[in-house]
Design a protein around this motif. Structure first.
Motif, mmCIF file in Angstrom:
data_model
loop_
_atom_site.group_PDB
_atom_site.id
_atom_site.type_symbol
_atom_site.label_atom_id
_atom_site.label_comp_id
_atom_site.label_asym_id
_atom_site.label_seq_id
_atom_site.Cartn_x
_atom_site.Cartn_y
_atom_site.Cartn_z
ATOM 1 N N PHE A 95 0.727 -1.196 0.199
ATOM 2 C CA PHE A 95 -0.031 -0.062 -0.077
ATOM 3 C C PHE A 95 0.865 1.211 0.140
ATOM 4 O O PHE A 95 0.611 2.148 -0.965
ATOM 5 N N PHE A 96 1.989 1.160 0.886
ATOM 6 C CA PHE A 96 2.380 2.512 1.023
ATOM 7 C C PHE A 96 3.678 2.892 -0.145
ATOM 8 O O PHE A 96 3.928 3.974 -0.293
ATOM 9 N N ALA B 67 1.128 3.931 -2.547
ATOM 10 C CA ALA B 67 0.734 5.466 -2.257
ATOM 11 C C ALA B 67 1.762 6.467 -2.558
ATOM 12 O O ALA B 67 1.324 7.428 -3.084
ATOM 13 N N LEU C 161 -5.625 1.467 -3.104
ATOM 14 C CA LEU C 161 -5.025 2.302 -3.905
ATOM 15 C C LEU C 161 -5.723 2.895 -5.119
ATOM 16 O O LEU C 161 -5.726 4.090 -5.435
ATOM 17 N N LEU D 283 -7.887 5.381 -3.627
ATOM 18 C CA LEU D 283 -7.113 6.436 -3.068
ATOM 19 C C LEU D 283 -6.890 7.722 -4.369
ATOM 20 O O LEU D 283 -6.792 8.686 -4.139
ATOM 21 N N LEU E 298 -6.839 11.751 -4.157
ATOM 22 C CA LEU E 298 -5.588 12.368 -4.572
ATOM 23 C C LEU E 298 -5.831 13.142 -5.784
ATOM 24 O O LEU E 298 -4.901 14.195 -6.117
ATOM 25 N N ALA F 217 -4.043 8.945 2.867
ATOM 26 C CA ALA F 217 -3.388 7.528 2.595
ATOM 27 C C ALA F 217 -3.406 6.773 3.871
ATOM 28 O O ALA F 217 -3.779 5.489 3.932
ATOM 29 N N TRP G 158 -5.299 3.233 4.860
ATOM 30 C CA TRP G 158 -4.687 2.109 5.401
ATOM 31 C C TRP G 158 -5.004 1.601 6.639
ATOM 32 O O TRP G 158 -5.128 0.371 6.786
#
Length: 262
Positions: free
Chosen positions: A76-77, A80, A166, A169, A173, A186, A190
């Protein structure tokens, strides 16, 4: 025209990705291996606490629980970060108008930047899941409550969840102008699916008499409780995740086509 579009997509992919996928992959593999090596070195009271807190049994289950969180975190990160770089930074730097002055549609621009990030994130999760299947093998066998198929399947489920988030997201964004705001959004996305698991750790009494709700919401431990059913659940999850990701991207594309660029 098609050759030009392919060349444009390749340029955007190189810009959006950079070294991030390779770094995420290497760190992810190291995280899987390091966790499998480190957890057995913890003092027995720590392992016992985790077993009791999350209603699991055995070192293999304790290792997998931590591995699942690691896969979810990295996929995820890592994604992101790529999405923020691809979507938020151009608007923050007031360069979006210039980027869209090319003879391409907004949809083509969005997919050229978002698509490579999502595919790279998915690849990181798949590789981490396969490596997880290798490191968990010593903890499987007759009488074990974990399996290689269950471990790999659960890793793919967390990968699918991260990729769907994502895709979702992308929508906020497209609306923010600051990378820090994007990062905060984000993080909120999460942590949300992990809240029921935290509740099991800190307030298990809230699940008393609600076993079915607990089994459905407590992400991570529930995949260990029903390890034998995970391979079948993985196929269902991947199908549902594909639809969810497609829907989120369609929504994001329509928003971007109608949005003001300022």
């Amino acid at each position: 025209m098609r050759a030009t579009l392919r060349r444009y997509r390749l340029i955007e992919a190189r810009h959006a990705l950079g070294w991030l996928p390779l770094v995420s992959l290497l760190v992810g593999i190291a995280m899987v291996v390091f966790t499998a090596v480190l957890m057995p070195l913890f003092p027995p009271p720590v392992i016992t606490f985790m077993e009791r807190a999350f209603l699991i049994r055995g070192m293999g289950a304790v290792i997998l629980l931590n591995e699942y969180v690691g896969i979810y975190l990295m996929v995820f990160f890592g994604g992101a970060t790529g999405l923020i770089r691809a979507l938020v930074e151009p608007r923050e730097n007031r360069a979006l108008d210039m980027l869209l002055s090319k003879p391409i549609s907004r949809r083509a621009f969005l997919m050229a930047r978002v698509g490579p990030v999502l595919l790279a994130s998915m690849a990181v999760g798949v590789v981490m899941s396969l490596v997880l299947g290798l490191v968990v093998r010593p903890f499987t066998g007759e009488g074990a409550n974990v399996s290689v198929a269950g471990a790999v399947g659960a890793g793919l489920i967390f990968t699918a969840l991260a990729v769907v988030l994502l895709c979702v997201l992308v929508v906020p964004l497209l609306l923010v102008h600051d990378a820090l705001q994007g990062l905060l959004i984000a993080f909120a996305m999460w942590i949300l699916p992990m809240i029921p698991t935290a509740v099991l750790l800190y307030r298990p009494d809230l699940y008393e008499g609600r076993d079915r709700l607990r089994d459905l919401l407590v992400l991570g431990p529930n995949l260990l409780w029903y390890d034998a059913a995970v391979p079948r659940l993985t196929a269902i999850t991947l199908a549902v995740a594909s639809l969810g990701a497609w829907g989120a991207l369609v929504l994001g594309t329509r928003m971007f086509e109608r949005a003001e660029l300022r």
